[in-house]
Design a protein around this motif. Structure first.
Motif, PDB file in Angstrom:
ATOM      1  N   LEU A 152      23.125  -0.731   4.833  1.00 22.24           N
ATOM      2  CA  LEU A 152      21.796  -1.275   4.563  1.00 22.24           C
ATOM      3  C   LEU A 152      21.767  -2.792   4.695  1.00 22.24           C
ATOM      4  N   GLY A 153      22.797  -3.350   5.324  1.00 15.69           N
ATOM      5  CA  GLY A 153      22.942  -4.798   5.395  1.00 15.69           C
ATOM      6  C   GLY A 153      21.778  -5.511   6.048  1.00 15.69           C
ATOM      7  N   ASN A 154      21.112  -4.889   7.010  1.00 11.10           N
ATOM      8  CA  ASN A 154      20.040  -5.563   7.729  1.00 11.10           C
ATOM      9  C   ASN A 154      18.665  -5.342   7.107  1.00 11.10           C
ATOM     10  N   LEU A 155      18.589  -4.555   6.052  1.00  7.03           N
ATOM     11  CA  LEU A 155      17.300  -4.325   5.417  1.00  7.03           C
ATOM     12  C   LEU A 155      16.920  -5.514   4.531  1.00  7.03           C
ATOM     13  N   PRO A 156      15.649  -5.835   4.455  1.00  6.83           N
ATOM     14  CA  PRO A 156      15.215  -6.965   3.613  1.00  6.83           C
ATOM     15  C   PRO A 156      15.267  -6.618   2.126  1.00  6.83           C
ATOM     16  N   ARG A 157      15.374  -7.651   1.312  1.00  4.18           N
ATOM     17  CA  ARG A 157      15.333  -7.502  -0.139  1.00  4.18           C
ATOM     18  C   ARG A 157      13.918  -7.791  -0.647  1.00  4.18           C
ATOM     19  N   PHE A 158      13.543  -7.088  -1.696  1.00  4.10           N
ATOM     20  CA  PHE A 158      12.273  -7.322  -2.372  1.00  4.10           C
ATOM     21  C   PHE A 158      12.551  -7.402  -3.869  1.00  4.10           C
ATOM     22  N   SER A 159      11.860  -8.283  -4.558  1.00  5.98           N
ATOM     23  CA  SER A 159      12.102  -8.422  -5.989  1.00  5.98           C
ATOM     24  C   SER A 159      10.797  -8.719  -6.711  1.00  5.98           C
ATOM     25  N   GLY A 160      10.785  -8.383  -7.975  1.00  6.98           N
ATOM     26  CA  GLY A 160       9.624  -8.651  -8.808  1.00  6.98           C
ATOM     27  C   GLY A 160       9.864  -8.136 -10.214  1.00  6.98           C
ATOM     28  N   LYS A 161       9.046  -8.595 -11.152  1.00 13.61           N
ATOM     29  CA  LYS A 161       9.195  -8.184 -12.550  1.00 13.61           C
ATOM     30  C   LYS A 161       8.492  -6.850 -12.775  1.00 13.61           C
ATOM     31  N   ILE A 162       9.169  -5.942 -13.455  1.00 18.72           N
ATOM     32  CA  ILE A 162       8.639  -4.602 -13.696  1.00 18.72           C
ATOM     33  C   ILE A 162       7.537  -4.653 -14.755  1.00 18.72           C
ATOM     34  N   THR A 164       2.657  -4.894  -6.793  1.00 14.55           N
ATOM     35  CA  THR A 164       3.413  -4.079  -5.840  1.00 14.55           C
ATOM     36  C   THR A 164       3.819  -2.750  -6.470  1.00 14.55           C
ATOM     37  N   GLU A 165       3.708  -1.686  -5.686  1.00 15.13           N
ATOM     38  CA  GLU A 165       4.231  -0.378  -6.082  1.00 15.13           C
ATOM     39  C   GLU A 165       5.566  -0.161  -5.383  1.00 15.13           C
ATOM     40  N   VAL A 166       6.586   0.197  -6.132  1.00 16.78           N
ATOM     41  CA  VAL A 166       7.909   0.475  -5.576  1.00 16.78           C
ATOM     42  C   VAL A 166       8.172   1.968  -5.709  1.00 16.78           C
ATOM     43  N   LYS A 198      16.434  -3.002  -1.850  1.00 17.88           N
ATOM     44  CA  LYS A 198      16.390  -3.088  -0.400  1.00 17.88           C
ATOM     45  C   LYS A 198      15.592  -1.904   0.107  1.00 17.88           C
ATOM     46  N   GLY A 199      14.762  -2.151   1.104  1.00 18.44           N
ATOM     47  CA  GLY A 199      13.957  -1.055   1.611  1.00 18.44           C
ATOM     48  C   GLY A 199      12.983  -1.502   2.677  1.00 18.44           C
ATOM     49  N   LEU A 200      11.877  -0.781   2.770  1.00 18.94           N
ATOM     50  CA  LEU A 200      10.847  -1.016   3.776  1.00 18.94           C
ATOM     51  C   LEU A 200       9.522  -1.295   3.073  1.00 18.94           C
ATOM     52  N   ALA A 201       8.720  -2.152   3.659  1.00 18.76           N
ATOM     53  CA  ALA A 201       7.460  -2.556   3.039  1.00 18.76           C
ATOM     54  C   ALA A 201       6.271  -2.101   3.869  1.00 18.76           C
ATOM     55  N   PRO A 203       2.794  -3.623   3.760  1.00 15.64           N
ATOM     56  CA  PRO A 203       1.992  -4.692   3.148  1.00 15.64           C
ATOM     57  C   PRO A 203       0.551  -4.295   2.872  1.00 15.64           C
ATOM     58  N   SER A 204      -0.057  -3.490   3.736  1.00 10.37           N
ATOM     59  CA  SER A 204      -1.459  -3.130   3.536  1.00 10.37           C
ATOM     60  C   SER A 204      -1.655  -2.269   2.295  1.00 10.37           C
ATOM     61  N   LEU A 205      -0.602  -1.568   1.856  1.00  9.82           N
ATOM     62  CA  LEU A 205      -0.675  -0.717   0.673  1.00  9.82           C
ATOM     63  C   LEU A 205      -0.043  -1.375  -0.544  1.00  9.82           C
ATOM     64  N   HIS A 206       0.520  -2.577  -0.366  1.00  8.03           N
ATOM     65  CA  HIS A 206       1.287  -3.233  -1.439  1.00  8.03           C
ATOM     66  C   HIS A 206       2.370  -2.281  -1.954  1.00  8.03           C
ATOM     67  N   LEU A 207       3.069  -1.652  -1.002  1.00  9.80           N
ATOM     68  CA  LEU A 207       4.039  -0.601  -1.299  1.00  9.80           C
ATOM     69  C   LEU A 207       5.397  -0.947  -0.707  1.00  9.80           C
ATOM     70  N   VAL A 208       6.449  -0.724  -1.477  1.00  9.44           N
ATOM     71  CA  VAL A 208       7.823  -0.866  -0.994  1.00  9.44           C
ATOM     72  C   VAL A 208       8.527   0.460  -1.184  1.00  9.44           C
ATOM     73  N   ARG A 209       9.120   0.965  -0.128  1.00 11.89           N
ATOM     74  CA  ARG A 209       9.941   2.171  -0.205  1.00 11.89           C
ATOM     75  C   ARG A 209      11.384   1.725  -0.413  1.00 11.89           C
ATOM     76  N   ALA A 210      11.870   1.860  -1.642  1.00 12.44           N
ATOM     77  CA  ALA A 210      13.216   1.389  -1.977  1.00 12.44           C
ATOM     78  C   ALA A 210      14.255   2.398  -1.533  1.00 12.44           C
ATOM     79  N   LEU A 211      15.290   1.915  -0.865  1.00  8.13           N
ATOM     80  CA  LEU A 211      16.406   2.755  -0.465  1.00  8.13           C
ATOM     81  C   LEU A 211      17.652   2.464  -1.283  1.00  8.13           C
ATOM     82  N   ALA A 212      17.676   1.312  -1.948  1.00  7.99           N
ATOM     83  CA  ALA A 212      18.842   0.955  -2.761  1.00  7.99           C
ATOM     84  C   ALA A 212      18.451  -0.121  -3.758  1.00  7.99           C
ATOM     85  N   LEU A 213      19.110  -0.120  -4.904  1.00 10.75           N
ATOM     86  CA  LEU A 213      19.053  -1.251  -5.815  1.00 10.75           C
ATOM     87  C   LEU A 213      20.020  -2.298  -5.293  1.00 10.75           C
ATOM     88  N   SER A 214      19.618  -3.536  -5.300  1.00 16.69           N
ATOM     89  CA  SER A 214      20.432  -4.579  -4.690  1.00 16.69           C
ATOM     90  C   SER A 214      20.888  -5.580  -5.743  1.00 16.69           C
TER      91      SER A 214
END
Length: 238
Positions: free
Chosen positions: A45-55, A75-77, A99-102, A104-115
């Motif tokens: 998953l090295g090339n996937l972007p990171r996303f972060s935010g407070k729960i 954002t919805e994760v 780490k995952g895929l975003a 943006p139009s849905l403010h949604l992140v599909r998480a594939l891993a905790l980073s």
């Protein structure tokens, strides 16, 4: 003198060319310096972007775990079952890094891993075999929820209840921000809040319709009657 200078230039050019190829080959197999190790992940998953935010809150799943999170920035994760369980410190107010895929139009992140220091992917979870009790929910929709493909599959009500609906329910016009809704199905009271999986859905109880994707079980003969212990073969003959 001219021949010696020409040979020297040719040598320098050849060395630069080889150095360029060497650099390309090295970049192709060496991960970026800031890439976290794979941890327990099968895929790189090295090339996937990171996303972060407070729960703001974690979203409950049918196995008693968390299958998503709403962040304070809106954002919805979405998480696969077993991912949130890799970090027992996840709770409201904690910073979530994935780490995952975003979308943006849905403010949604599909998480594939905790980073973190390493990437942590979902681990298999034992499936609960106990049936959930009947449950219902009523309130006003304050947030729409999605699955990992971005398809609408639920809502958060102003009461805090999380509602999940099958595909047939998502195709109705009942799931809209700000509107009242009534859901009836089965439910779970979890550490992350109440979850109701809808089998009937509508603006209120009187207008609720069947939305379950599961086939209806035909009503059989009542206990003690003549046909109670008989099972008909296909075609209606014994």
């Amino acid at each position: 003198m001219g021949n010696r200078l020409q040979k020297l230039c040719a040598s320098i050019g050849l060395a630069a060319l080889l150095g360029g190829f060497s650099g390309v080959a090295s970049a192709a197999i060496t991960p970026p310096a800031d890439t976290a190790p794979s941890g327990n992940c099968v895929f790189d998953l090295g090339n996937l972007p990171r996303f972060s935010g407070k729960i703001e809150r974690l979203l409950p799943g049918t196995q008693g775990d968390a299958v998503g999170a709403l962040l304070t920035d809106g954002t919805e994760v979405e998480m696969p079952p077993g991912l949130a369980a890799q970090d027992h410190h996840l709770r409201a107010g904690v910073v979530l890094v994935v780490k995952g895929l975003a979308a943006p139009s849905l403010h949604l992140v599909r998480a594939l891993a905790l980073s973190g220091k390493s990437d942590l992917c979902a681990a298999p979870m034992p499936e609960l075999v106990t049936s959930a009790p009947p449950a219902n929910a009523e309130g006003r929709i304050v947030r729409l929820l999605h699955d990992g493909d971005g398809a609408l599959n639920g809502a958060v009500l102003n009461t805090g209840t999380v509602l999940r609906v099958p595909a047939s329910g998502a195709r109705t016009n009942f799931l809209r921000l700000g509107v009242p809704i009534y859901a009836e199905g089965y439910g779970y009271q979890t550490a992350f809040g109440k979850l109701v999986v809808a089998r009937r859905l509508g603006p209120d109880r009187l207008q609720a319709i069947h939305v379950s994707d599961e086939p209806l079980i035909p009503r059989g003969a009542p206990p003690g009657s003549t046909g109670y212990d008989q099972i008909e073969a296909p075609g209606g003959t014994e």
